[in-house]
Design a protein around this motif. Structure first.
Motif, PDB file in Angstrom:
ATOM      1  N   PHE A 179      11.520  -5.668 -42.046  1.00 18.78           N
ATOM      2  CA  PHE A 179      11.866  -4.670 -43.065  1.00 18.78           C
ATOM      3  C   PHE A 179      13.328  -4.253 -42.928  1.00 18.78           C
ATOM      4  O   PHE A 179      14.075  -4.238 -43.901  1.00 18.78           O
ATOM      5  N   HIS A 180      13.732  -3.906 -41.705  1.00 19.99           N
ATOM      6  CA  HIS A 180      15.117  -3.467 -41.503  1.00 19.99           C
ATOM      7  C   HIS A 180      16.104  -4.600 -41.786  1.00 19.99           C
ATOM      8  O   HIS A 180      17.191  -4.354 -42.329  1.00 19.99           O
ATOM      9  N   ALA A 181      15.733  -5.816 -41.450  1.00 19.76           N
ATOM     10  CA  ALA A 181      16.599  -6.966 -41.736  1.00 19.76           C
ATOM     11  C   ALA A 181      16.761  -7.162 -43.242  1.00 19.76           C
ATOM     12  O   ALA A 181      17.873  -7.395 -43.734  1.00 19.76           O
ATOM     13  N   MET A 182      15.661  -7.057 -43.982  1.00 17.96           N
ATOM     14  CA  MET A 182      15.729  -7.226 -45.437  1.00 17.96           C
ATOM     15  C   MET A 182      16.504  -6.082 -46.080  1.00 17.96           C
ATOM     16  O   MET A 182      17.324  -6.304 -46.976  1.00 17.96           O
ATOM     17  N   GLN A 183      16.271  -4.860 -45.628  1.00 18.80           N
ATOM     18  CA  GLN A 183      16.988  -3.716 -46.182  1.00 18.80           C
ATOM     19  C   GLN A 183      18.492  -3.851 -45.910  1.00 18.80           C
ATOM     20  O   GLN A 183      19.310  -3.593 -46.792  1.00 18.80           O
ATOM     21  N   SER A 184      18.847  -4.296 -44.716  1.00 20.00           N
ATOM     22  CA  SER A 184      20.251  -4.512 -44.371  1.00 20.00           C
ATOM     23  C   SER A 184      20.876  -5.583 -45.264  1.00 20.00           C
ATOM     24  O   SER A 184      21.991  -5.417 -45.762  1.00 20.00           O
ATOM     25  N   THR A 185      20.146  -6.661 -45.477  1.00 18.19           N
ATOM     26  CA  THR A 185      20.647  -7.765 -46.301  1.00 18.19           C
ATOM     27  C   THR A 185      20.902  -7.313 -47.736  1.00 18.19           C
ATOM     28  O   THR A 185      21.971  -7.575 -48.297  1.00 18.19           O
TER      29      THR A 185
ATOM     30  N   PHE B 264      33.453   4.144 -47.087  1.00 20.84           N
ATOM     31  CA  PHE B 264      33.214   5.296 -46.214  1.00 20.84           C
ATOM     32  C   PHE B 264      31.724   5.661 -46.226  1.00 20.84           C
ATOM     33  O   PHE B 264      31.127   5.881 -45.172  1.00 20.84           O
ATOM     34  N   ALA B 265      31.128   5.706 -47.416  1.00 21.71           N
ATOM     35  CA  ALA B 265      29.698   6.014 -47.534  1.00 21.71           C
ATOM     36  C   ALA B 265      28.861   4.946 -46.826  1.00 21.71           C
ATOM     37  O   ALA B 265      27.872   5.256 -46.149  1.00 21.71           O
ATOM     38  N   ALA B 266      29.265   3.689 -46.958  1.00 25.61           N
ATOM     39  CA  ALA B 266      28.554   2.586 -46.302  1.00 25.61           C
ATOM     40  C   ALA B 266      28.626   2.717 -44.785  1.00 25.61           C
ATOM     41  O   ALA B 266      27.645   2.450 -44.080  1.00 25.61           O
ATOM     42  N   PHE B 267      29.776   3.137 -44.269  1.00 22.19           N
ATOM     43  CA  PHE B 267      29.935   3.323 -42.826  1.00 22.19           C
ATOM     44  C   PHE B 267      28.988   4.403 -42.312  1.00 22.19           C
ATOM     45  O   PHE B 267      28.303   4.213 -41.300  1.00 22.19           O
ATOM     46  N   ILE B 268      28.907   5.527 -43.017  1.00 23.72           N
ATOM     47  CA  ILE B 268      28.000   6.619 -42.625  1.00 23.72           C
ATOM     48  C   ILE B 268      26.557   6.129 -42.691  1.00 23.72           C
ATOM     49  O   ILE B 268      25.767   6.352 -41.768  1.00 23.72           O
ATOM     50  N   LEU B 269      26.207   5.440 -43.763  1.00 24.68           N
ATOM     51  CA  LEU B 269      24.853   4.908 -43.929  1.00 24.68           C
ATOM     52  C   LEU B 269      24.516   3.895 -42.836  1.00 24.68           C
ATOM     53  O   LEU B 269      23.402   3.880 -42.313  1.00 24.68           O
ATOM     54  N   TRP B 270      25.477   3.074 -42.476  1.00 22.76           N
ATOM     55  CA  TRP B 270      25.307   2.076 -41.415  1.00 22.76           C
ATOM     56  C   TRP B 270      24.918   2.751 -40.100  1.00 22.76           C
ATOM     57  O   TRP B 270      23.975   2.334 -39.438  1.00 22.76           O
ATOM     58  N   ILE B 271      25.632   3.813 -39.742  1.00 21.89           N
ATOM     59  CA  ILE B 271      25.328   4.544 -38.504  1.00 21.89           C
ATOM     60  C   ILE B 271      23.939   5.168 -38.578  1.00 21.89           C
ATOM     61  O   ILE B 271      23.145   5.061 -37.637  1.00 21.89           O
ATOM     62  N   VAL B 272      23.643   5.830 -39.690  1.00 25.12           N
ATOM     63  CA  VAL B 272      22.346   6.497 -39.857  1.00 25.12           C
ATOM     64  C   VAL B 272      21.205   5.485 -39.779  1.00 25.12           C
ATOM     65  O   VAL B 272      20.200   5.715 -39.091  1.00 25.12           O
TER      66      VAL B 272
ATOM     67  N   GLN C 231      15.326   4.636 -33.333  1.00 24.99           N
ATOM     68  CA  GLN C 231      14.334   5.675 -33.031  1.00 24.99           C
ATOM     69  C   GLN C 231      12.922   5.249 -33.440  1.00 24.99           C
ATOM     70  O   GLN C 231      11.969   5.996 -33.233  1.00 24.99           O
ATOM     71  N   GLY C 232      12.791   4.077 -34.040  1.00 21.78           N
ATOM     72  CA  GLY C 232      11.481   3.568 -34.420  1.00 21.78           C
ATOM     73  C   GLY C 232      11.019   4.008 -35.796  1.00 21.78           C
ATOM     74  O   GLY C 232       9.858   3.843 -36.157  1.00 21.78           O
ATOM     75  N   GLU C 233      11.928   4.554 -36.577  1.00 18.15           N
ATOM     76  CA  GLU C 233      11.572   5.052 -37.907  1.00 18.15           C
ATOM     77  C   GLU C 233      11.781   3.952 -38.946  1.00 18.15           C
ATOM     78  O   GLU C 233      12.806   3.283 -38.967  1.00 18.15           O
ATOM     79  N   MET C 234      10.796   3.775 -39.806  1.00 16.52           N
ATOM     80  CA  MET C 234      10.901   2.787 -40.883  1.00 16.52           C
ATOM     81  C   MET C 234      11.497   3.494 -42.106  1.00 16.52           C
ATOM     82  O   MET C 234      10.848   3.648 -43.129  1.00 16.52           O
ATOM     83  N   TYR C 235      12.733   3.931 -41.961  1.00 14.92           N
ATOM     84  CA  TYR C 235      13.410   4.705 -42.992  1.00 14.92           C
ATOM     85  C   TYR C 235      13.784   3.814 -44.165  1.00 14.92           C
ATOM     86  O   TYR C 235      14.403   2.767 -43.992  1.00 14.92           O
ATOM     87  N   LYS C 236      13.407   4.260 -45.350  1.00 13.90           N
ATOM     88  CA  LYS C 236      13.726   3.496 -46.555  1.00 13.90           C
ATOM     89  C   LYS C 236      14.848   4.183 -47.323  1.00 13.90           C
ATOM     90  O   LYS C 236      14.731   5.341 -47.689  1.00 13.90           O
ATOM     91  N   VAL C 237      15.912   3.451 -47.564  1.00 15.93           N
ATOM     92  CA  VAL C 237      16.977   3.931 -48.446  1.00 15.93           C
ATOM     93  C   VAL C 237      16.372   3.941 -49.854  1.00 15.93           C
ATOM     94  O   VAL C 237      15.702   2.974 -50.243  1.00 15.93           O
ATOM     95  N   PRO C 238      16.548   5.035 -50.620  1.00 16.27           N
ATOM     96  CA  PRO C 238      15.970   5.074 -51.969  1.00 16.27           C
ATOM     97  C   PRO C 238      16.316   3.806 -52.771  1.00 16.27           C
ATOM     98  O   PRO C 238      17.440   3.326 -52.724  1.00 16.27           O
TER      99      PRO C 238
END
Length: 109
Positions: free
Chosen positions: A38-44, A73-81, A88-95
């Motif tokens: 999931f995180h790999a696909m969301q990153s892609t 700049f927004a992408a950099f902040i999002l990248w860190i988050v 932390q093990g959270e399956m956080y979904k970007v809207p």
């Protein structure tokens, strides 16, 4: 079991490390973990889209460059988050993007 979960968290965070590049790599090498995939696909999807948008904005003088700078700049902040949330093990979904990632993963089964 804790080691496996910790390893998944680390791999999920690493999927964001180089943006869409590591996202694609983890999609290719990881076949088991739904969390990592999931995180790999969301990153892609997310960072691939930002990459393309920045290229397009680069062709628009002044205004495009300014918007591209803000987007970066927004992408950099999002990248860190996103790396932190995955670690932390959270399956956080970007809207929107998170839902797109889930849909693509369902198609790949």
């Amino acid at each position: 079991m804790a080691e496996v979960k910790g390893n998944e968290n680390l791999m999920g965070a690493a999927a964001y490390l180089l943006g869409f590049i590591t996202g694609i790599i983890f999609l290719i090498i990881e076949k088991q973990s739904k969390f990592v995939r999931f995180h790999a696909m969301q990153s892609t999807i997310l960072f691939g889209g930002i990459f393309v948008a920045n290229i397009v904005l680069g062709f628009i003088p002044i205004l495009g460059w300014l918007v591209g700078l803000l987007l970066s700049f927004a992408a950099f902040i999002l990248w860190i988050v996103l790396m932190w949330k995955a670690f932390q093990g959270e399956m956080y979904k970007v809207p929107k993007v998170g839902d797109m990632a889930m849909q693509q993963l369902e198609k790949m089964k």
